[in-house]
Design an enzyme around this catalytic site. Structure first.
Site: not given
Length: 607
Positions: A323, A389, A304, A300-301, A276, A381
C-alpha cells in the site's frame, strides 16, 4: 503454471504466521475451481483441484491447507479418484479457521482434489437479496478475500507469499452473469456456465468473483466497466480516464502486464473504495460523484498492478510494501493527469489522516504505528489503517526528495522489473534498496532515518510536507468563516474536492449552529452528491450535534457500506453522548446490509 508431476524448487523462503500451510515442504501452484452458486441457500458447492510444487527432492508426507467454515465432503486423488485421508484441526483463533491436513499417497503426489461446501456466514462472501441491488430483480454475490478470507471459500495456502495460477468454472442461475479476476474463457450464458483462466501467478487474496445482473461498457480496447444495467452508463462516464491512467502509469514504471484493466462497480455494501483484483478492479459506487472528482481511487487500484499484484508483500507484516508503494504511485499518476497542485493537496490530506491515526493508536497498540508490524497475535485486518498507506508513501517521498525524481524512478522501475510476479519481504527490499539506490552511502542511510521509518512508531521528523497555496486559502477561509460566519470566503463554485475537504477539516472542533446552518444553506452540504465531502461535513455535524443534518447522516449510513466512512462516523457518534443512541439505532437497521468485513469493525465500536 505447474505441469503435473513436475518438481519445482523455490529459492525464496519465508515464514507467515497467518497460514497453516507447510510451505517449507510443499506449496500450492495452481487451483482449478468448479463452483455452483446457490443464491437461495447462500452457499457455494463445488471442488478445487490443488496442484502441488515440492520444495525438496524428498517431497512431503502431507499438505496442509487453510480453511474456515468449509464443510469438506471428500478429498481425493484427481488422477484416479481414490480417497485420501485427511484431518481438520480447528484453531483457537477464530480468524485462522481450521487446518486441513491431507495425507499424500506418495511424497510427490502431483495434486489433490477437495470437494466442499461454503458456509452462509463465510467472511469473504456477501450474498445480496434482490432488494439490495439497483434493479431489485436479481440477487448478487461479491467476494472480498483480503486479508485472509480466501480460505472461507477456497481451500488453499492463504498467504500473500504463495502465488498461484488458477482456472474456474462458475455455474449460476438463469439471468445471472459471473465475472472474475481472470481472462474470460468460453462462456455458455444460456446454460449459466462461465469459464475463467488466470495465467499469471497471484496470491490467493486476489482471486475474486462477482455474480448478478451485470452489464458491460467498453472505454478503450483494453479498458471497460461492468456494473448493474442501471449504473453502467454513469460508471463508464465517471471512469472515462481509465485508459489515460494506464498510459500515464506505463510512462512511469513500465508496461502494464495484465492484458486488460476492467472495473466493476458493485452494490453499495462493498466495504472498500476499491480492491485491486487483477484485470478486474472492484469499486464502490460512492466513487460516482457525477463530476469525475474521486477517480484518484481508480489511479490507486491501477497502481496496484505494479505494487501489490506484480510484486507482492510476502506476509501481512510487510503490507506497507503493497500500500505504501501504491499510494506513492497513485499520486504520481494524479500529478501526471491532473496537475501538481492536485497531487500536493492529496499528499497533505493523507498526512492529516496519518497524523490523526497515529494519535489514536497511542492509546491502543503502538505496533500498528510502525511500517513493519509484528502481527503474530493479530488478525491482519485489525491492523488496517492509513499507516501502511500514507506512512509508507511518505517514506518513499523522502527517498525521492533526497535522490531526485529521475534516479528514484529508475530505481523503482528496476525494482518492479526484477521482481515481477514475485513476493517481497521488508528485509529483502531494504537490502535491494541499499545495493541499488544507496550504494555505499551509509551516511545517507542514517541521515534519512531509514531504520526509524521502518521500525519505530510515529512519524519521523524528516517527513516532506508539500506547500499548497490552495490550502493556505482554504484554511484562511475556515478561520474567517468560524470567526464571522461570512460565506463570502467560501468558494463553492470553484473549489475542488480536495479544497472542500481541507476547508471542512480545518474548521474548529466547535462551530456555532447558526454558522453551520448558514454554511449548509449556502453550499448544500447536507445533500452533497460527493461522498467524500458529505462524509467530512457529517463529521463536523456529529461533533457539534447539528441535528438538521442527521436525517442525511442516517440515510448515508443505511445506503452504503464503505468502511472508510462507517468507522469514523460510528466512532464519532458513540463518542458524543447526544448521538450514541442514534448510532445504536441506525446500526441495528443497517448491519444486515453491511459486508462482514465492515461489521467486524463496527461491532467493536457500537457495543
Amino acid at each position: 503454471m505447474l505441469i503435473i508431476g513436475c518438481l519445482t524448487m523455490f529459492a525464496f523462503s519465508f515464514s507467515d504466521v497467518h497460514t497453516f500451510g507447510n510451505v517449507d515442504q510443499v506449496r500450492t501452484s495452481h487451483l482449478s475451481l468448479d463452483l455452483t452458486l446457490d443464491f437461495e441457500r447462500k452457499i457455494m458447492k463445488g471442488s478445487c483441484v490443488v496442484k502441488l510444487a515440492y520444495q525438496s527432492k524428498q517431497g512431503a508426507p502431507h499438505v496442509d491447507l487453510d480453511t474456515r467454515l468449509l464443510t469438506i465432503e471428500s478429498v481425493t486423488d484427481p488422477a484416479d479418484g481414490s480417497a485420501l485421508k485427511y484431518e481438520l484441526h480447528k484453531d483457537a483463533r477464530d480468524y485462522m479457521g481450521a487446518k486441513l491436513r491431507i495425507f499424500l499417497k506418495n511424497p510427490k503426489t502431483p495434486a489433490v482434489k477437495v470437494t466442499y461446501v461454503t458456509d452462509p456466514s463465510a467472511g469473504a462472501l456477501q450474498w445480496l437479496d434482490p432488494a439490495q441491488t439497483t434493479s431489485k430483480k436479481k440477487p448478487f454475490l461479491l467476494t472480498q478475500s483480503q486479508a485472509i478470507l480466501a480460505r472461507t471459500w477456497i481451500p488453499c495456502m492463504d498467504s500473500p507469499g504463495i502465488r498461484v495460477t488458477y482456472d474456474a468454472v462458475v455455474r449460476v442461475p438463469k439471468g445471472i452473469t459471473a465475472v472474475m479476476s481472470a481472462a474470460h474463457g468460453k462462456h455458455e450464458p444460456e446454460n449459466g456456465v462461465y469459464r475463467f483462466d488466470m495465467k499469471h501467478p497471484i496470491p490467493p487474496y486476489l482471486i475474486a468473483l462477482a455474480a448478478g445482473e451485470i452489464a458491460f461498457k467498453a472505454i478503450s480496447d483494453r479498458c471497460g466497466v461492468y456494473a448493474e444495467p442501471a449504473v453502467v452508463e454513469k460508471a463508464a462516464w465517471e471512469f472515462a480516464d481509465m485508459e489515460k491512467m494506464v498510459v500515464a502509469a506505463e510512462k512511469l514504471y513500465g508496461k502494464y502486464r495484465w492484458d486488460r484493466w476492467d472495473a466493476i462497480v458493485l452494490p453499495p455494501s462493498f466495504p472498500f473504495g476499491g480492491m485491486e483484483n487483477p484485470m478486474l478492479t472492484f469499486a464502490t459506487p460512492t466513487l460516482l460523484a457525477g463530476d469525475r472528482s474521486l477517480v484518484n481511487v481508480m489511479a490507486h487500484e491501477l497502481a496496484h498492478s505494479w505494487s501489490g499484484n506484480l510484486v507482492t508483500n510476502a506476509t501481512w507484516s510487510d503490507f506497507w510494501l503493497n500500500e505504501g508503494f501504491t499510494t506513492y504511485f497513485e499520486r504520481r499518476i494524479v500529478e501526471a493527469l491532473y496537475g501538481k497542485d492536485t497531487a500536493e493537496m492529496q499528499w497533505l490530506l493523507g498526512q492529516r489522516d496519518l497524523q490523526h491515526e497515529i494519535v489514536e493508536m497511542a492509546g491502543i497498540d503502538q505496533e500498528f504505528a510502525k511500517l513493519y508490524q509484528d502481527l503474530s497475535k493479530h488478525d491482519p485486518d485489525a491492523a488496517f489503517s492509513s499507516v501502511p498507506y500514507d506512512k509508507g508513501a511518505n517514506f518513499l517521498l523522502v527517498l525521492e526528495q533526497h535522490f531526485g525524481r529521475a534516479k528514484f524512478d529508475t530505481f523503482l522501475k528496476t525494482y518492479f522489473d526484477q521482481h515481477a510476479f514475485q513476493t517481497m519481504t521488508t528485509d529483502k527490499f531494504l537490502d535491494f534498496m541499499r545495493k541499488n539506490l544507496f550504494g555505499d552511502d551509509q551516511a545517507a542511510w542514517e541521515k534519512l532515518q531509514i531504520d526509524a521509518w521502518i521500525n519505530d512508531p510515529g512519524i519521523p521528523k524528516n517527513i516532506v510536507i508539500p506547500k499548497s497555496q490552495n490550502f493556505e486559502k482554504t484554511r484562511a477561509a475556515a478561520k474567517a468563516f468560524a470567526a464571522k460566519g461570512d460565506t463570502g470566503v467560501v468558494k463553492k463554485d470553484s473549489w475542488n474536492t480536495e479544497e472542500w475537504l481541507d476547508f471542512l477539516n480545518s474548521l474548529p472542533e466547535k462551530v456555532d449552529h447558526d454558522r453551520l446552518k448558514t454554511l449548509d444553506a449556502f453550499a448544500g452540504l447536507t445533500n452533497a452528491g460527493n461522498a467524500e465531502i458529505l462524509f467530512a461535513w457529517q463529521m463536523v455535524c456529529i461533533r457539534n450535534t447539528y441535528e438538521p443534518a442527521f436525517a442525511s447522516l442516517q440515510d448515508f449510513l443505511l445506503r452504503q457500506g464503505r468502511r472508510k466512512f462507517l468507522k469514523p462516523l460510528y466512532q464519532a457518534m458513540m463518542a458524543n453522548p447526544k448521538t450514541e443512541a442514534m448510532a445504536k439505532e441506525v446500526y441495528k437497521k443497517a448491519r444486515a446490509g453491511y459486508h462482514p468485513i465492515s461489521t467486524a469493525t463496527i461491532d467493536a465500536i457500537v457495543k
